[in-house]
Design a protein around this motif. Structure first.
Motif, PDB file in Angstrom:
ATOM      1  N   ILE A   1       0.831  -1.208   0.000  1.00 45.08           N
ATOM      2  CA  ILE A   1       0.000   0.000   0.000  1.00 45.08           C
ATOM      3  C   ILE A   1       0.863   1.253   0.000  1.00 45.08           C
ATOM      4  O   ILE A   1       0.678   2.175  -0.808  1.00 45.08           O
ATOM      5  CB  ILE A   1      -0.945   0.005   1.220  1.00 45.08           C
ATOM      6  N   LEU A   2       1.841   1.297   0.907  1.00 41.29           N
ATOM      7  CA  LEU A   2       2.674   2.499   1.036  1.00 41.29           C
ATOM      8  C   LEU A   2       3.550   2.732  -0.188  1.00 41.29           C
ATOM      9  O   LEU A   2       3.738   3.874  -0.617  1.00 41.29           O
ATOM     10  CB  LEU A   2       3.531   2.393   2.297  1.00 41.29           C
ATOM     11  N   ARG A   3       4.101   1.659  -0.734  1.00 46.81           N
ATOM     12  CA  ARG A   3       4.915   1.813  -1.948  1.00 46.81           C
ATOM     13  C   ARG A   3       4.066   2.322  -3.114  1.00 46.81           C
ATOM     14  O   ARG A   3       4.523   3.147  -3.911  1.00 46.81           O
ATOM     15  CB  ARG A   3       5.576   0.490  -2.311  1.00 46.81           C
ATOM     16  N   ALA A   4       2.842   1.828  -3.209  1.00 49.63           N
ATOM     17  CA  ALA A   4       1.960   2.267  -4.294  1.00 49.63           C
ATOM     18  C   ALA A   4       1.625   3.754  -4.143  1.00 49.63           C
ATOM     19  O   ALA A   4       1.611   4.502  -5.135  1.00 49.63           O
ATOM     20  CB  ALA A   4       0.683   1.428  -4.292  1.00 49.63           C
ATOM     21  N   ILE A   5       1.360   4.179  -2.917  1.00 50.05           N
ATOM     22  CA  ILE A   5       1.074   5.607  -2.687  1.00 50.05           C
ATOM     23  C   ILE A   5       2.301   6.449  -3.000  1.00 50.05           C
ATOM     24  O   ILE A   5       2.212   7.501  -3.648  1.00 50.05           O
ATOM     25  CB  ILE A   5       0.624   5.833  -1.229  1.00 50.05           C
ATOM     26  N   ALA A   6       3.472   5.997  -2.533  1.00 45.39           N
ATOM     27  CA  ALA A   6       4.711   6.738  -2.783  1.00 45.39           C
ATOM     28  C   ALA A   6       4.999   6.840  -4.278  1.00 45.39           C
ATOM     29  O   ALA A   6       5.396   7.905  -4.775  1.00 45.39           O
ATOM     30  CB  ALA A   6       5.881   6.056  -2.077  1.00 45.39           C
ATOM     31  N   ASP A   7       4.795   5.756  -4.998  1.00 42.13           N
ATOM     32  CA  ASP A   7       5.029   5.762  -6.450  1.00 42.13           C
ATOM     33  C   ASP A   7       4.095   6.762  -7.139  1.00 42.13           C
ATOM     34  O   ASP A   7       4.507   7.479  -8.063  1.00 42.13           O
ATOM     35  CB  ASP A   7       4.818   4.358  -7.030  1.00 42.13           C
ATOM     36  N   THR A   8       2.849   6.803  -6.694  1.00 42.75           N
ATOM     37  CA  THR A   8       1.879   7.740  -7.272  1.00 42.75           C
ATOM     38  C   THR A   8       2.299   9.182  -7.007  1.00 42.75           C
ATOM     39  O   THR A   8       2.255  10.031  -7.911  1.00 42.75           O
ATOM     40  CB  THR A   8       0.474   7.493  -6.692  1.00 42.75           C
ATOM     41  N   LEU A   9       2.712   9.474  -5.771  1.00 47.57           N
ATOM     42  CA  LEU A   9       3.158  10.823  -5.437  1.00 47.57           C
ATOM     43  C   LEU A   9       4.358  11.237  -6.288  1.00 47.57           C
ATOM     44  O   LEU A   9       4.413  12.364  -6.798  1.00 47.57           O
ATOM     45  CB  LEU A   9       3.525  10.901  -3.952  1.00 47.57           C
ATOM     46  N   GLU A  10       5.303  10.324  -6.452  1.00 50.84           N
ATOM     47  CA  GLU A  10       6.511  10.671  -7.210  1.00 50.84           C
ATOM     48  C   GLU A  10       6.209  10.869  -8.687  1.00 50.84           C
ATOM     49  O   GLU A  10       6.833  11.704  -9.334  1.00 50.84           O
ATOM     50  CB  GLU A  10       7.583   9.608  -6.975  1.00 50.84           C
ATOM     51  N   ARG A  11       5.241  10.128  -9.203  1.00 47.49           N
ATOM     52  CA  ARG A  11       4.834  10.366 -10.602  1.00 47.49           C
ATOM     53  C   ARG A  11       4.185  11.737 -10.758  1.00 47.49           C
ATOM     54  O   ARG A  11       4.193  12.317 -11.844  1.00 47.49           O
ATOM     55  CB  ARG A  11       3.856   9.269 -11.059  1.00 47.49           C
ATOM     56  N   GLU A  12       3.651  12.252  -9.671  1.00 51.11           N
ATOM     57  CA  GLU A  12       3.034  13.585  -9.686  1.00 51.11           C
ATOM     58  C   GLU A  12       4.049  14.682  -9.366  1.00 51.11           C
ATOM     59  O   GLU A  12       3.692  15.847  -9.196  1.00 51.11           O
ATOM     60  CB  GLU A  12       1.889  13.639  -8.668  1.00 51.11           C
ATOM     61  N   GLY A  13       5.322  14.297  -9.233  1.00 51.60           N
ATOM     62  CA  GLY A  13       6.371  15.278  -8.984  1.00 51.60           C
ATOM     63  C   GLY A  13       6.615  15.595  -7.527  1.00 51.60           C
ATOM     64  O   GLY A  13       7.262  16.598  -7.200  1.00 51.60           O
ATOM     65  N   ILE A  14       6.108  14.724  -6.621  1.00 56.70           N
ATOM     66  CA  ILE A  14       6.292  14.938  -5.181  1.00 56.70           C
ATOM     67  C   ILE A  14       7.192  13.823  -4.652  1.00 56.70           C
ATOM     68  O   ILE A  14       6.764  12.676  -4.521  1.00 56.70           O
ATOM     69  CB  ILE A  14       4.937  14.940  -4.438  1.00 56.70           C
ATOM     70  N   LYS A  15       8.434  14.151  -4.370  1.00 52.96           N
ATOM     71  CA  LYS A  15       9.415  13.156  -3.954  1.00 52.96           C
ATOM     72  C   LYS A  15       9.174  12.738  -2.507  1.00 52.96           C
ATOM     73  O   LYS A  15       8.969  13.580  -1.633  1.00 52.96           O
ATOM     74  CB  LYS A  15      10.837  13.710  -4.100  1.00 52.96           C
ATOM     75  N   VAL A  16       9.221  11.420  -2.259  1.00 52.98           N
ATOM     76  CA  VAL A  16       9.037  10.895  -0.906  1.00 52.98           C
ATOM     77  C   VAL A  16      10.407  10.632  -0.291  1.00 52.98           C
ATOM     78  O   VAL A  16      11.193   9.831  -0.805  1.00 52.98           O
ATOM     79  CB  VAL A  16       8.194   9.609  -0.913  1.00 52.98           C
ATOM     80  N   LEU A  17      10.707  11.317   0.827  1.00 51.90           N
ATOM     81  CA  LEU A  17      12.012  11.226   1.472  1.00 51.90           C
ATOM     82  C   LEU A  17      11.980  10.254   2.648  1.00 51.90           C
ATOM     83  O   LEU A  17      10.914   9.843   3.120  1.00 51.90           O
ATOM     84  CB  LEU A  17      12.435  12.610   1.975  1.00 51.90           C
ATOM     85  N   GLU A  18      13.166   9.897   3.144  1.00 51.73           N
ATOM     86  CA  GLU A  18      13.259   9.012   4.298  1.00 51.73           C
ATOM     87  C   GLU A  18      12.651   9.673   5.528  1.00 51.73           C
ATOM     88  O   GLU A  18      12.856  10.865   5.782  1.00 51.73           O
ATOM     89  CB  GLU A  18      14.718   8.653   4.587  1.00 51.73           C
ATOM     90  N   SER A  19      11.937   8.887   6.307  1.00 51.54           N
ATOM     91  CA  SER A  19      11.261   9.430   7.484  1.00 51.54           C
ATOM     92  C   SER A  19      12.227   9.849   8.578  1.00 51.54           C
ATOM     93  O   SER A  19      11.859  10.607   9.484  1.00 51.54           O
ATOM     94  CB  SER A  19      10.279   8.397   8.042  1.00 51.54           C
ATOM     95  N   THR A  20      13.474   9.377   8.513  1.00 56.30           N
ATOM     96  CA  THR A  20      14.462   9.726   9.538  1.00 56.30           C
ATOM     97  C   THR A  20      15.201  11.030   9.225  1.00 56.30           C
ATOM     98  O   THR A  20      16.098  11.415   9.971  1.00 56.30           O
ATOM     99  CB  THR A  20      15.488   8.594   9.695  1.00 56.30           C
ATOM    100  N   LEU A  21      14.837  11.691   8.144  1.00 56.88           N
ATOM    101  CA  LEU A  21      15.438  12.979   7.817  1.00 56.88           C
ATOM    102  C   LEU A  21      15.307  13.913   9.021  1.00 56.88           C
ATOM    103  O   LEU A  21      14.213  14.082   9.566  1.00 56.88           O
ATOM    104  CB  LEU A  21      14.725  13.579   6.598  1.00 56.88           C
ATOM    105  N   TYR A  22      16.416  14.495   9.450  1.00 58.19           N
ATOM    106  CA  TYR A  22      16.503  15.398  10.611  1.00 58.19           C
ATOM    107  C   TYR A  22      16.400  14.680  11.962  1.00 58.19           C
ATOM    108  O   TYR A  22      16.590  15.307  13.003  1.00 58.19           O
ATOM    109  CB  TYR A  22      15.420  16.492  10.571  1.00 58.19           C
ATOM    110  N   LEU A  23      16.077  13.375  11.958  1.00 59.13           N
ATOM    111  CA  LEU A  23      15.827  12.690  13.230  1.00 59.13           C
ATOM    112  C   LEU A  23      16.583  11.367  13.353  1.00 59.13           C
ATOM    113  O   LEU A  23      16.120  10.436  14.009  1.00 59.13           O
ATOM    114  CB  LEU A  23      14.318  12.442  13.400  1.00 59.13           C
TER     115      LEU A  23
ATOM    116  N   HIS B   1      18.964  10.674  15.106  1.00 62.09           N
ATOM    117  CA  HIS B   1      19.341  10.407  16.499  1.00 62.09           C
ATOM    118  C   HIS B   1      18.292   9.579  17.236  1.00 62.09           C
ATOM    119  O   HIS B   1      18.555   9.074  18.333  1.00 62.09           O
ATOM    120  CB  HIS B   1      19.571  11.722  17.248  1.00 62.09           C
ATOM    121  N   LEU B   2      17.124   9.415  16.651  1.00 65.85           N
ATOM    122  CA  LEU B   2      16.076   8.615  17.274  1.00 65.85           C
ATOM    123  C   LEU B   2      16.184   7.134  16.940  1.00 65.85           C
ATOM    124  O   LEU B   2      15.409   6.323  17.457  1.00 65.85           O
ATOM    125  CB  LEU B   2      14.690   9.117  16.841  1.00 65.85           C
ATOM    126  N   LEU B   3      17.128   6.759  16.085  1.00 65.25           N
ATOM    127  CA  LEU B   3      17.289   5.342  15.749  1.00 65.25           C
ATOM    128  C   LEU B   3      17.735   4.558  16.983  1.00 65.25           C
ATOM    129  O   LEU B   3      18.537   5.034  17.788  1.00 65.25           O
ATOM    130  CB  LEU B   3      18.296   5.175  14.608  1.00 65.25           C
TER     131      LEU B   3
END
Length: 285
Positions: free
Chosen positions: A116-138, A140-142
């Motif tokens: 489900i999530l990959r399909a949504i991400a693929d759709t967003l990226e085809r629309e020109g909206i890049k999906v970034l890693e959720s750990t961006l800026y964070l 240190h929470l790993l």
């Protein structure tokens, strides 16, 4: 578009926000990094504190993918992250898809997290909206490696961790869940759609006491979404069933409220350990 206008828009980052504190932590970190934050909040899931901290907020219902895309484009958002939890059982009762969401849903063969999530991400990226890693800026929470509590795992508990690790890896490979509850090298519970906390409670009751919880990443885990996460609530669930160990894959999952969680674990005599799997399959704790 003028260069100044483009630079202003590039400062914007979107958040597709579920529940929990992760979206709020991201908003705060992103704003410190000089980003303007546009939040797509889900009714019945997203904490209002997230919306109060953001620069722009739009509320949607689960499944309104076309509306999400339209709102991002209207706001000039070209980058986004997926953050927070969505109650998985809601996909069977509280989804209100728009045309784009319904079209995508019907194309997905397996109604599982990754698909489900990959399909949504693929759709967003085809629309020109890049999906970034959720750990961006964070980052240190790993979850850190090693034993985090005063108590260390016993030989018997290490054996249970190793046993649980293999089983957790397998259910992850099948995209069923990321967590198992074991005792004496027997599986008490496997996480499915109910989530980690409910799996811990169910398995812990069957174990009676001394349950060992093992939580790992899925093979090929995509850091853009659905990272395993633990925190005070996880520890509380384990404490309620008199469990003894929480073993989590280090560097591949999130740890919230670390100090408070470890303090509570020490009070309860629960072992919390970040585990690293080497290339040869050996576990380091």
């Amino acid at each position: 578009m003028s260069r100044m206008t483009q630079e202003v828009e590039n400062r914007k980052i979107g958040i597709i926000a579920g529940g929990g504190q992760f979206p709020l932590l991201f908003v705060e970190a992103a704003r410190k990094a000089g980003r303007q934050v546009v939040v797509i909040a889900h009714k019945g899931e997203t904490d209002k504190r997230v919306t109060e901290a953001a620069d722009e907020v739009y509320w949607v219902k689960l499944g309104q993918l076309g509306r999400v895309i339209s709102l991002f484009k209207k706001s000039g958002v070209a980058e986004t992250v997926f953050l927070g939890t969505i109650t998985k059982t809601r996909i069977f009762r509280d989804v209100f898809p728009d045309l784009k969401g319904l079209t995508l849903w019907n194309k997905i063969d397996r109604k599982q997290d990754d698909a489900i999530l990959r399909a949504i991400a693929d759709t967003l990226e085809r629309e020109g909206i890049k999906v970034l890693e959720s750990t961006l800026y964070l980052s240190h929470l790993l979850f850190p490696a090693g034993v985090l509590t005063k108590n260390k795992p016993s030989k018997k508990q290490i054996k249970d961790i190793e046993f649980g690790w293999k089983n957790a890896r397998e259910i992850g490979r099948l995209d069923i869940g990321q967590c198992v509850v074991v005792r004496d090298c027997s599986v008490m519970a496997v996480e499915a759609i109910e989530g980690t906390d409910e799996a811990i409670l169910r398995g812990g009751r069957l174990a009676k006491e001394n349950a060992v919880v093992v939580k790992v990443r899925k093979p090929g885990q995509d850091f853009r979404f659905d990272l395993p996460a633990t925190g005070v609530r996880t520890l509380e669930s384990l404490r309620r069933v008199h469990g003894s160990v929480l073993a989590v894959e280090a560097g591949q999952s999130l740890l919230f409220d670390r100090e408070k969680m470890i303090e509570e674990a020490d009070k309860s005599g629960i072992v919390v350990v970040g585990v690293v799997e080497q290339e040869d399959g050996k576990l380091i704790m």
